[in-house]
Scaffold this motif. Sequence first.
Motif, short mmCIF file in Angstrom:
data_model
loop_
_atom_site.label_atom_id
_atom_site.label_comp_id
_atom_site.label_asym_id
_atom_site.label_seq_id
_atom_site.Cartn_x
_atom_site.Cartn_y
_atom_site.Cartn_z
N ASP A 232 0.86 -1.17 0.00
CA ASP A 232 0.00 0.00 0.00
C ASP A 232 0.90 1.23 0.00
OD1 ASP A 232 -2.05 1.81 0.17
OD2 ASP A 232 -2.48 1.45 2.28
N HIS A 233 1.38 1.57 -1.19
CA HIS A 233 2.35 2.66 -1.30
C HIS A 233 2.21 3.30 -2.68
CE1 HIS A 233 6.26 4.70 -1.60
NE2 HIS A 233 6.26 4.69 -0.28
N PRO A 234 2.32 4.63 -2.77
CA PRO A 234 2.18 5.29 -4.08
C PRO A 234 3.26 4.92 -5.08
CG PRO A 234 2.91 6.85 -2.39
CD PRO A 234 2.49 5.60 -1.68
N GLY A 235 4.36 4.35 -4.60
CA GLY A 235 5.43 3.95 -5.49
C GLY A 235 5.37 2.51 -5.93
N MET B 34 14.33 10.47 -8.59
CA MET B 34 13.51 9.31 -8.91
C MET B 34 14.04 8.05 -8.24
SD MET B 34 12.52 10.02 -12.91
CE MET B 34 11.15 8.88 -12.90
N ILE B 35 15.35 7.92 -8.18
CA ILE B 35 15.94 6.77 -7.48
C ILE B 35 15.58 6.81 -6.00
CG2 ILE B 35 18.10 5.70 -6.78
CD1 ILE B 35 17.40 5.10 -9.66
N ALA B 36 15.55 8.00 -5.41
CA ALA B 36 15.15 8.13 -4.01
C ALA B 36 13.70 7.71 -3.82
CB ALA B 36 15.36 9.57 -3.53
N LEU B 37 12.84 8.06 -4.77
CA LEU B 37 11.44 7.64 -4.70
C LEU B 37 11.32 6.12 -4.81
CD1 LEU B 37 9.80 10.40 -6.93
CD2 LEU B 37 9.43 10.08 -4.48
N ILE B 38 12.14 5.52 -5.67
CA ILE B 38 12.14 4.05 -5.79
C ILE B 38 12.59 3.43 -4.46
CG2 ILE B 38 13.26 2.09 -6.94
CD1 ILE B 38 13.45 3.97 -9.45
N CYS B 39 13.56 4.05 -3.82
CA CYS B 39 14.00 3.56 -2.50
C CYS B 39 12.87 3.64 -1.48
CB CYS B 39 15.20 4.36 -2.02
SG CYS B 39 16.74 4.00 -2.88
N ASP B 40 12.05 4.70 -1.56
CA ASP B 40 10.89 4.81 -0.67
C ASP B 40 9.96 3.62 -0.85
OD1 ASP B 40 11.79 7.27 0.27
OD2 ASP B 40 10.53 8.44 -1.09
N ALA B 41 9.70 3.27 -2.11
CA ALA B 41 8.81 2.14 -2.40
C ALA B 41 9.42 0.83 -1.91
CB ALA B 41 8.52 2.08 -3.90
N ARG C 86 9.65 -3.43 4.57
CA ARG C 86 8.97 -3.42 5.87
C ARG C 86 7.85 -4.45 5.93
NH1 ARG C 86 10.14 1.05 9.11
NH2 ARG C 86 11.48 2.60 8.09
N GLN C 87 7.39 -4.89 4.75
CA GLN C 87 6.42 -5.99 4.70
C GLN C 87 7.16 -7.33 4.61
OE1 GLN C 87 3.41 -4.62 5.12
NE2 GLN C 87 4.56 -2.68 4.86
N ASN C 88 8.48 -7.27 4.79
CA ASN C 88 9.35 -8.46 4.74
C ASN C 88 9.44 -9.07 3.35
OD1 ASN C 88 9.65 -8.15 7.52
ND2 ASN C 88 7.89 -9.47 7.95
N ILE C 89 9.34 -8.24 2.32
CA ILE C 89 9.39 -8.72 0.94
C ILE C 89 10.63 -8.16 0.24
CG2 ILE C 89 8.23 -8.70 -1.31
CD1 ILE C 89 6.85 -10.42 0.83
N ILE C 90 11.42 -9.06 -0.36
CA ILE C 90 12.55 -8.68 -1.20
C ILE C 90 12.10 -8.82 -2.65
CG2 ILE C 90 14.99 -9.07 -1.68
CD1 ILE C 90 14.97 -10.93 0.83
#
Length: 415
Positions: A193-196, A239-246, A252-256
């Motif tokens: 649940d994230h805009p990115g 944009m890379i920083a925004l990708i890092c946010d996503a 944090r949902q434990n997903i790689i």
Amino acid sequence: MKLLIADDNPVWRKLIEAAVTPWGYDVVVAENGRQALAELQSEDPPRMALLDWQMPDIEGVEICSRIKRDPEHPFTYVILLTSRDGEEDMIAGLDAGADDYLTKPIVAALLKSRLAAAKRIVEAVPPVQWTKPQVDGFEIDRIIGKGAFATVWRAKHIATGRMAAIKIVRADLATDTVFNRFAREIQVMRKMDHPGIAAIYASHLERDFAYYAMELIDGHSLGHYVSKKNPKATRIIEMIALICDALDHAHRQNIIHRDIKPSNVMVTDAGQPKLVDFGLSKSMFQSSNDSSSTTTVDGAVLGTPLFMSPEQARADSESVDHRSDLYAVATMLFLFLLREHPHGATSMGREETMEMIATTEARRATSINPKFNPQLDEILAKCLATDPDERYQTAGEMAQVLRQFLDDRAAARAE
């Protein structure tokens, strides 16, 4: 039915041609990868292809990947031929979109039966695109993507009028591995649940019909965006920083994610990057006895070679964690800013690329461009450290460092 035989070894090429010609196929041959790709992209392409994995110019596995990614290409049944029989090689071939896989030396009777099965499948698939599906609650518009086992359709949700992209698995072609991976992809995306990150709207999972509907992104891949828009370096870093946010949200949902690359980041018309395709993702806390993930799959070299971390390239599954995603993100940033790969692997084949990443240190940006910003050079070097413990430890930390760099740069210019 037209059958392409592509092998750079003239002995194998002639042996296979001599075997299959009496079986009634219209045989065309190619001596290298470029000839094979040209045949498959011709006005009357073969509907079936035997592609040698390693060929000059373009490898068979790369040819397979290209035609399977092309939504305009007619469905072609691809059988990869290789002398390598490791399970990880088989998985890599199937991940590239191959429909089947045969190891050399090839038994004639086995090849005949595999080709007969392939012919039955090809004859059941329309030559231009798969039949438009019926999905309850959606009005299907047109196909926008097609692979070996799935199609993606542009559609409208009838109740809300919201546009969606619907990914549908062809159950008659999908293996258990593909179906289980698709089911896991749905499970993973429902946690987000994230805009990115592209949102999932609806899904249906039964063995005879499986799909999910996700947010339709009217835009282009990150690679296309950078190539066509030619944005400033500061915009790329933003944009890379925004990708890092996503990614931080996913972690944090434990997903790689495990397959971060420019084509798996879509950019909306408003310039928002969105992560897509969690098909290779895995839990950061996978238990050793979890039946949903086998040792074979976790231990295989999954992902796209150019953007692998050293631990991925070594198939060291125990070391692959969220920091491997950060290495891939840093590789994208390095490529976009310098037009060079950190390991100089841009024009290498799959195996050579993985060997290079697994065994060599990433180059410093200043070794390629001595005028490169030294502060950003240090950031990239830390991101691309061979030892994951020496990298930034979270995507959030990496995003913060990149934004601090942009702030420092803006402040210096204002002085």
